[in-house]
Design an enzyme around this catalytic site. Structure first.
Site, PDB file in Angstrom:
ATOM      1  N   TYR A   1       6.830  -6.606  -7.683  1.00 21.66           N
ATOM      2  CA  TYR A   1       5.774  -7.604  -7.519  1.00 21.66           C
ATOM      3  C   TYR A   1       6.359  -8.959  -7.904  1.00 21.66           C
ATOM      4  O   TYR A   1       6.395  -9.344  -9.076  1.00 21.66           O
ATOM      5  CB  TYR A   1       4.577  -7.306  -8.436  1.00 21.66           C
ATOM      6  CG  TYR A   1       3.793  -6.063  -8.093  1.00 21.66           C
ATOM      7  CD1 TYR A   1       3.888  -5.453  -6.846  1.00 21.66           C
ATOM      8  CD2 TYR A   1       2.914  -5.505  -9.016  1.00 21.66           C
ATOM      9  CE1 TYR A   1       3.164  -4.318  -6.538  1.00 21.66           C
ATOM     10  CE2 TYR A   1       2.184  -4.372  -8.715  1.00 21.66           C
ATOM     11  CZ  TYR A   1       2.314  -3.776  -7.481  1.00 21.66           C
ATOM     12  OH  TYR A   1       1.592  -2.655  -7.192  1.00 21.66           O
TER      13      TYR A   1
ATOM     14  N   GLY B   1     -10.483  -3.163  -0.761  1.00 15.84           N
ATOM     15  CA  GLY B   1     -10.989  -2.207   0.217  1.00 15.84           C
ATOM     16  C   GLY B   1      -9.978  -1.863   1.284  1.00 15.84           C
ATOM     17  O   GLY B   1      -8.767  -2.071   1.130  1.00 15.84           O
TER      18      GLY B   1
ATOM     19  N   PRO C   1      -7.109  -4.897   2.861  1.00 19.54           N
ATOM     20  CA  PRO C   1      -6.661  -5.814   1.808  1.00 19.54           C
ATOM     21  C   PRO C   1      -5.881  -7.010   2.318  1.00 19.54           C
ATOM     22  O   PRO C   1      -5.818  -8.033   1.677  1.00 19.54           O
ATOM     23  CB  PRO C   1      -5.774  -4.937   0.923  1.00 19.54           C
ATOM     24  CG  PRO C   1      -5.298  -3.856   1.830  1.00 19.54           C
ATOM     25  CD  PRO C   1      -6.392  -3.623   2.828  1.00 19.54           C
TER      26      PRO C   1
ATOM     27  N   PHE D   1      -6.721  -1.125  -4.565  1.00 17.42           N
ATOM     28  CA  PHE D   1      -7.559  -1.759  -3.535  1.00 17.42           C
ATOM     29  C   PHE D   1      -9.036  -1.363  -3.693  1.00 17.42           C
ATOM     30  O   PHE D   1      -9.768  -1.303  -2.703  1.00 17.42           O
ATOM     31  CB  PHE D   1      -7.069  -1.427  -2.117  1.00 17.42           C
ATOM     32  CG  PHE D   1      -5.712  -1.981  -1.767  1.00 17.42           C
ATOM     33  CD1 PHE D   1      -5.170  -3.043  -2.467  1.00 17.42           C
ATOM     34  CD2 PHE D   1      -4.981  -1.447  -0.716  1.00 17.42           C
ATOM     35  CE1 PHE D   1      -3.918  -3.567  -2.139  1.00 17.42           C
ATOM     36  CE2 PHE D   1      -3.736  -1.957  -0.377  1.00 17.42           C
ATOM     37  CZ  PHE D   1      -3.195  -3.009  -1.085  1.00 17.42           C
TER      38      PHE D   1
HETATM   39  N1  NAP Z   1       0.494   2.111  -5.871  1.00 13.40           N
HETATM   40  C1  NAP Z   1       0.476   1.230  -4.890  1.00 13.40           C
HETATM   41  O1  NAP Z   1       1.048   1.447  -3.818  1.00 13.40           O
HETATM   42  C2  NAP Z   1      -0.268  -0.060  -5.068  1.00 13.40           C
HETATM   43  C3  NAP Z   1      -0.508  -0.884  -3.949  1.00 13.40           C
HETATM   44  C4  NAP Z   1      -1.212  -2.066  -4.152  1.00 13.40           C
HETATM   45  C5  NAP Z   1      -1.669  -2.400  -5.416  1.00 13.40           C
HETATM   46  N2  NAP Z   1      -1.419  -1.603  -6.482  1.00 13.40           N
HETATM   47  C6  NAP Z   1      -1.925  -1.939  -7.852  1.00 13.40           C
HETATM   48  O2  NAP Z   1      -3.332  -1.930  -7.777  1.00 13.40           O
HETATM   49  C7  NAP Z   1      -3.855  -3.168  -8.312  1.00 13.40           C
HETATM   50  C8  NAP Z   1      -5.145  -3.507  -7.577  1.00 13.40           C
HETATM   51  O3  NAP Z   1      -4.863  -3.816  -6.229  1.00 13.40           O
HETATM   52  P1  NAP Z   1      -5.049  -5.306  -5.645  1.00 13.40           P
HETATM   53  O4  NAP Z   1      -4.818  -6.279  -6.734  1.00 13.40           O
HETATM   54  O5  NAP Z   1      -4.267  -5.438  -4.427  1.00 13.40           O
HETATM   55  O6  NAP Z   1      -6.502  -5.250  -5.071  1.00 13.40           O
HETATM   56  P2  NAP Z   1      -7.974  -5.291  -5.660  1.00 13.40           P
HETATM   57  O7  NAP Z   1      -8.017  -5.283  -7.146  1.00 13.40           O
HETATM   58  O8  NAP Z   1      -8.703  -4.268  -4.950  1.00 13.40           O
HETATM   59  O9  NAP Z   1      -8.456  -6.707  -5.114  1.00 13.40           O
HETATM   60  C9  NAP Z   1      -7.753  -7.870  -5.363  1.00 13.40           C
HETATM   61  C10 NAP Z   1      -8.213  -8.933  -4.371  1.00 13.40           C
HETATM   62  O10 NAP Z   1      -9.587  -9.218  -4.600  1.00 13.40           O
HETATM   63  C11 NAP Z   1      -9.717 -10.548  -5.132  1.00 13.40           C
HETATM   64  N3  NAP Z   1     -10.632 -10.427  -6.284  1.00 13.40           N
HETATM   65  C12 NAP Z   1     -10.405  -9.809  -7.458  1.00 13.40           C
HETATM   66  N4  NAP Z   1     -11.497  -9.859  -8.253  1.00 13.40           N
HETATM   67  C13 NAP Z   1     -12.446 -10.508  -7.544  1.00 13.40           C
HETATM   68  C14 NAP Z   1     -13.789 -10.894  -7.826  1.00 13.40           C
HETATM   69  N5  NAP Z   1     -14.392 -10.578  -8.978  1.00 13.40           N
HETATM   70  N6  NAP Z   1     -14.477 -11.567  -6.858  1.00 13.40           N
HETATM   71  C15 NAP Z   1     -13.894 -11.892  -5.682  1.00 13.40           C
HETATM   72  N7  NAP Z   1     -12.622 -11.567  -5.362  1.00 13.40           N
HETATM   73  C16 NAP Z   1     -11.900 -10.882  -6.285  1.00 13.40           C
HETATM   74  C17 NAP Z   1      -8.334 -11.001  -5.522  1.00 13.40           C
HETATM   75  O11 NAP Z   1      -8.146 -12.385  -5.318  1.00 13.40           O
HETATM   76  P3  NAP Z   1      -8.015 -13.400  -6.577  1.00 13.40           P
HETATM   77  O12 NAP Z   1      -6.645 -13.204  -7.148  1.00 13.40           O
HETATM   78  O13 NAP Z   1      -8.205 -14.716  -5.963  1.00 13.40           O
HETATM   79  O14 NAP Z   1      -9.087 -13.023  -7.546  1.00 13.40           O
HETATM   80  C18 NAP Z   1      -7.477 -10.218  -4.549  1.00 13.40           C
HETATM   81  O15 NAP Z   1      -7.432 -10.869  -3.286  1.00 13.40           O
HETATM   82  C19 NAP Z   1      -2.724  -4.167  -8.055  1.00 13.40           C
HETATM   83  O16 NAP Z   1      -2.853  -5.322  -8.846  1.00 13.40           O
HETATM   84  C20 NAP Z   1      -1.507  -3.314  -8.354  1.00 13.40           C
HETATM   85  O17 NAP Z   1      -1.269  -3.283  -9.740  1.00 13.40           O
HETATM   86  C21 NAP Z   1      -0.739  -0.420  -6.318  1.00 13.40           C
END
Ligand code: NAP
Length: 296
Positions: free
Chosen positions: A66, A217, A220, A213
């Site tokens: 990352y 969702g 993403p 996600f």
């Molecule tokens: N194992 C894997 O393959 C894999 C893949 C992807 C991710 N991950 C892990 O999973 C974690 C979660 O995934 P993610 O960060 O991609 O997705 P997520 O938590 O589902 O969503 C993040 C997205 O939503 C926005 N967001 C977050 N909180 C919000 C709120 N309260 N209101 C409106 N928008 C909001 C964020 O933008 P802002 O930053 O502008 O808030 C970002 O665009 C990652 O951080 C990572 O550690 C693992």
């Protein structure tokens, strides 16, 4: 100070107890295209991590891969956590995907690459051991060779706990036959329930299920036309329940995640402090049977 993080409840994640509401570090490094977009302000990203820990978060998910042109999630997590007692936060990381220094995707690690990838995480996080390392499946049919390599590093004490990510139930069982698995991290959310059987298997086995996600969702990144209609219908339902609770649809998505079972942990990702605080507040939302039936 009791916070909504504490209201989310706890789970025994290997040798550590964590609150079910955690934090994902992937969004700290850039805006737009996952971690690799326009670099975020470093001080703001550090402040987001510190605020999370002040509000009780003790489980952070990161990875050496990352990074954006100017920011590394591991470096930001390391710097932010320097303000807290060692071992206050369980830091989980992942190996499997590899990127070159310019940020391009190199493809998948070979089993013999994993020691170096684990050592990179140790250096960047400033630790002598890693609390939890997931093997991120890179479309391998069998995880055996890679997971055995990580199991050896665990035996050597470089890693305390092992997990697997983006796996089928059969692959989870394959890994468990090699070494203990404390967590599975798969894509899963209100509009993306392909991993529901894996989630249930984890519950039966007493293994944490850590969806990614959960907020973003099924779409993403780029809009996927084929899933757009279903996802919009889910969004409408989330919006309806959100209105009734006086919260946002994103908070309802997190509350729905946590309602899937005591072994389900949330790791919402954000680089925005207001979003972080909203996500943490979701730890205290209690959905009713009617809400859950409407959300499907
Ligand atoms: N194992 C894997 O393959 C894999 C893949 C992807 C991710 N991950 C892990 O999973 C974690 C979660 O995934 P993610 O960060 O991609 O997705 P997520 O938590 O589902 O969503 C993040 C997205 O939503 C926005 N967001 C977050 N909180 C919000 C709120 N309260 N209101 C409106 N928008 C909001 C964020 O933008 P802002 O930053 O502008 O808030 C970002 O665009 C990652 O951080 C990572 O550690 C693992």
């Amino acid at each position: 100070m009791t916070t909504a993080t504490h209201s989310s409840g706890t789970w025994q994640l290997g040798d550590r107890t964590v609150y079910r509401l955690g934090f994902g570090a992937m969004r700290l490094t850039g805006t737009g295209a996952f971690h690799n977009g326009t670099p975020r302000d470093r001080a703001s990203s550090i402040a987001v991590v510190r605020r999370a820990v002040e509000l009780g978060v003790n489980h952070i998910d990161t990875a050496a891969f990352y990074f954006s042109a100017l920011r590394s999630a591991n470096e930001i997590v390391n710097s932010a956590l320097a303000a807290f007692p060692a071992d206050e936060v369980l830091v989980a990381t992942k190996v499997g995907p590899r990127r070159d220094r310019a940020g391009g995707w190199e493809g998948a690690a070979r089993p013999e690459d994993l020691r170096g990838d684990v050592e990179q995480n140790l250096r960047e996080l400033g630790r002598d051991h890693l609390d939890l390392v997931y093997l991120r499946n890179m479309r391998w049919d069998s995880l055996a060779d890679h997971f055995s390599a990580l199991a050896e590093l665990r035996e050597e004490g470089l890693i305390r706990n092992l997990g697997v990510s983006s796996v089928s139930a059969a692959q989870l069982h394959e890994a468990r036959a090699i070494a203990p698995v404390v967590a599975v991290q798969n894509k899963f959310g209100l509009d993306d329930t392909d991993s529901v059987e894996v989630m249930r298997a984890c519950g039966e086995l007493g293994i944490a299920f850590v969806p990614f996600f959960a907020i973003a969702g099924a779409r993403p990144g780029a809009e996927a036309a084929a899933t757009a209609t279903a996802a919009e219908a889910d969004e409408d339902r989330a919006a309806k329940v959100a209105e009734a609770h006086g919260v946002s649809p994103q908070q309802i998505r997190l509350a729905w995640t946590l309602a899937q079972g005591p072994h389900v942990l949330a790791i919402p990702g954000t680089g925005d402090i207001a979003h972080l605080e909203a996500n943490i507040a979701a730890g205290a939302i209690r959905l009713t049977h009617e809400d859950l039936a409407l959300l499907g």
